[in-house]
Structures are given as structure tokens and as C-alpha cells.
Design an enzyme around this catalytic site. Structure first.
Site, PDB file in Angstrom:
ATOM      1  N   HIS A  20      -5.724 -32.300  12.671  1.00  0.00           N
ATOM      2  CA  HIS A  20      -5.509 -33.463  11.825  1.00  0.00           C
ATOM      3  C   HIS A  20      -6.427 -34.624  12.192  1.00  0.00           C
ATOM      4  CE1 HIS A  20      -3.374 -35.741  15.002  1.00  0.00           C
ATOM      5  NE2 HIS A  20      -2.949 -34.552  15.387  1.00  0.00           N
ATOM      6  N   ASP A  21      -6.883 -35.332  11.173  1.00  0.00           N
ATOM      7  CA  ASP A  21      -7.642 -36.580  11.314  1.00  0.00           C
ATOM      8  C   ASP A  21      -8.987 -36.397  12.000  1.00  0.00           C
ATOM      9  OD1 ASP A  21      -5.610 -38.566  10.228  1.00  0.00           O
ATOM     10  OD2 ASP A  21      -4.447 -37.585  11.799  1.00  0.00           O
ATOM     11  N   GLY A  67      -6.709 -33.333  17.566  1.00  0.00           N
ATOM     12  CA  GLY A  67      -6.673 -34.386  16.565  1.00  0.00           C
ATOM     13  C   GLY A  67      -7.633 -35.529  16.840  1.00  0.00           C
TER      14      GLY A  67
END
Length: 338
Positions: A194-195, A212
Site C-alpha cells: 500500500h501507498d 508500505g
């Protein structure tokens, strides 16, 4: 329904041909007749499982199988694929057997999903991207304390995403997506958490994994079985060797590997491949030696390089990367390069 009719027709054809072989083929053994029937079966199955063309109804809902009018280009979606109403599928997209596409997915023109591909969430696939079987894109972040709605996944143009690659949506409070640039290559088992934010022409080799909030610059290469810790930054044209655990930022144009990891020099091969001027390469070598192999305090050396090479853009890319986030540790040289 179409499948049932096709199977019924298939049985009739096999039965007729098998009987024909047994009744008229006096010089044929029974086994030959059975072999003939098997060949007929194989041909019929090939026709059955070929790509049938499926027109998309309004907002991406699948409608009945139909023939493509001459000269008209439409999406080709296998009959076993599941495309949720609301998905936006552009022309020339090919979706292979047993794919599943969520309602918020957008796939741009010329992309190919070879089969058994799962795409969910607010995911956009850029034009010309090729996705191999068993890739999973747009699943929620692998984070137990997730509270905000997933922020989506944006994948650029002309990427190649191989088997078992996973890319998760973002989880920032602002709803920003995980982003992948153009012309990347993501080899089997690579993971983008994520991200993360990945630039153009990035290569992630087999089972390279990002935690992340990792950022990867353009033209960087992450070799096999390398794991990159959360919030790490990898500069453009950097090369990270295989089986490396990265917990520090890797400056642009550098090679890093080993325990720590350690800087091993400049990625000259990439600089030459992308036609950097020889004067720029020489300037980068001088700046690298001063920064990482020079004497005196590191901050003083950095200031000296910034002053000496203030008119050399590639060196200032290196300086700007280091000074952009003072909270992050920078990977350095712990042994003199040869």
C-alpha cells in the site's frame, strides 16, 4: 446456456463420427475408431474454448456473446470471465478465461489479461499493459489496523505484470492511490504494498517485495528476493542486488547490495544505456568519490559537492535526493570500492 448447447453439439458430433469409424472402417481396429473420435473431440473443444467475443453493455455489464461486425473493434472477453457491472473496459482489451474484474475497475485500450487474473477496488490499468495469470491487483492493504477506505491503485501504460504479482491499494487518509508508472516489468511473485509510488521503466525481479510507503525512482532495478523496508526511498537508475534487505535510502545512480546494505559504486551500465553524456558520468564519479569516499565530516562533504557541481543537473539530483528528507538514513560505503 451457450456452454450447454455447445457441449450437446459436441456429444452428437463425437457419437456420429465414432459410429462411422466402427461401421465403415472394416480395415480399422476398434482402437483406431476411438482415436478418431478423440481427435474430433479435441477439435471441438478447441473451438469451444477459443476467445468468444463478448460485447459490453452499459457501464461494463456483460451481455450476450455476439459476432464482431466487420471493421469494428470491441473488447474481447472470454465467456468464463466475470466483469462486474460498472467496470469500464476500453476497446481492444482482451480478458482471458476465469478473470474477475470488480465494479470500480478501469482498463484502458490494448491491455491483455491472459487468464485467472483478479482485479478489484478502485484500480486503473493503463493502456497496453499485459497481465499474466494469477496476478492479484487492487486488493485492500495488508494492514490489520486499516480504518480508512482503500485509496485505489493506479497502474500506468505498457507495463508487463507476470504471474503471482500482487499490488495493493493505498490507505492514506487523503485517499491517495498506490501508483505505478509506465513501461515497468514486474516478475513473478513481486509485491507492491500500500501507498508505494513507483516510477517509469522500473524492474522488480522475481519475488522482490516492497513494504508500505516505499518510493522507487525511474529506471531503478530491484533484483530477486530483495525486501525493501517501509518508507524507504530508492533513487532513479539505482540497482539493488539480489537477496538484499534494504532499510536505508539508496541514492540515485548507485549500486547497493550485501548486509546493511552497502554502496558498491555507480550504475554506469544504466547511465550508458540511457545515453547520459560522458561529462555527466565523469561528474557523477567525482561527486560519488567525494561524498562517500572522501575525508572529513559528511555534511561538509555534501556542501562541498553541492557548491562544486551546482551547474551539473545529474549531480544536483543526487544532492537533492539526500537533502529532501533529513529524517531518513542514507546507505553509504562501508568498504572502499575497487
Amino acid at each position: 446456456m451457450e456452454f450447454g448447447r455447445a457441449v450437446g453439439k459436441l456429444k452428437q458430433e463425437i457419437g456420429k463420427d465414432a459410429c462411422l469409424g466402427l461401421k465403415t472402417g472394416r480395415d480399422l481396429h476398434e482402437g483406431a475408431a476411438v482415436g478418431h473420435a478423440a481427435a474430433v473431440f479435441s477439435r471441438a473443444v478447441d473451438q469451444l474454448v477459443r476467445f468468444p467475443t463478448v460485447h459490453l453493455g452499459r457501464h461494463g455489464a456483460r451481455s450476450r456473446v455476439a459476432r464482431v461486425p466487420a471493421g469494428k473493434s470491441v473488447s474481447r472477453i472470454h465467456a468464463t470471465a466475470i466483469v462486474a457491472p460498472g467496470a469500464r473496459i476500453a476497446e481492444d482489451v482482451e480478458i482471458g478465461p476465469f478473470c474477475r474484474i470488480g465494479a470500480e475497475v478501469e482498463i484502458e485500450a490494448g491491455s491483455v489479461l491472459m487468464g485467472n487474473v483478479l482485479i478489484e477496488g478502485r484500480t486503473r490499468i493503463g493502456a497496453g499493459t499485459r497481465i499474466h495469470p494469477f496476478a492479484s491487483l487492487g486488493q485492500p492493504p495488508q494492514y490489520a489496523a486499516l480504518k480508512a477506505p482503500p485509496g485505489g491503485l493506479q497502474i500506468g501504460r505498457n507495463n508487463i505484470i507476470y504471474e503471482y504479482v500482487t499490488m495493493n491499494t493505498g490507505m492514506s487518509a487523503e485517499g491517495k492511490p498506490t501508483s505505478v508508472g509506465d513501461n515497468g516489468s514486474f516478475m513473478p511473485g513481486a509485491h507492491v504494498a500500500h501507498d508505494c509510488h513507483i516510477g517509469d521503466h522500473v524492474v522488480m525481479a522475481t519475488k522482490a517485495t516492497l513494504a508500505g510507503h516505499v518510493s522507487i525512482g525511474d529506471h531503478a532495478v530491484i533484483d530477486s528476493l530483495t525486501a525493501i523496508h517501509q518508507n524507504s526511498r530508492i533513487g532513479k537508475h539505482a540497482l539493488i542486488g539480489a537477496s538484499t534487505a534494504v532499510g536505508k535510502d539508496i541514492v540515485p545512480f548507485a549500486i547497493a547490495d550485501g548486509r546493511g546494505p552497502q554502496l558498491r559504486g555507480l550504475n554506469i551500465a544504466s547511465l550508458r544505456q540511457w545515453n547520459f553524456a560522458q561529462d555527466d558520468i565523469r561528474a557523477l564519479r567525482d561527486a560519488y568519490r567525494e561524498l562517500f569516499l572522501g575525508t572529513g565530516h559528511y555534511t561538509a562533504r555534501l556542501d562541498k559537492v553541492a557548491e562544486r557541481f551546482r551547474d551539473v543537473a545529474v549531480v544536483m539530483d543526487l544532492v537533492d535526493f539526500i537533502t529532501a528528507d533529513a529524517s531518513r538514513p542514507i546507505c553509504t560505503v562501508t568498504a572502499v570500492d575497487e
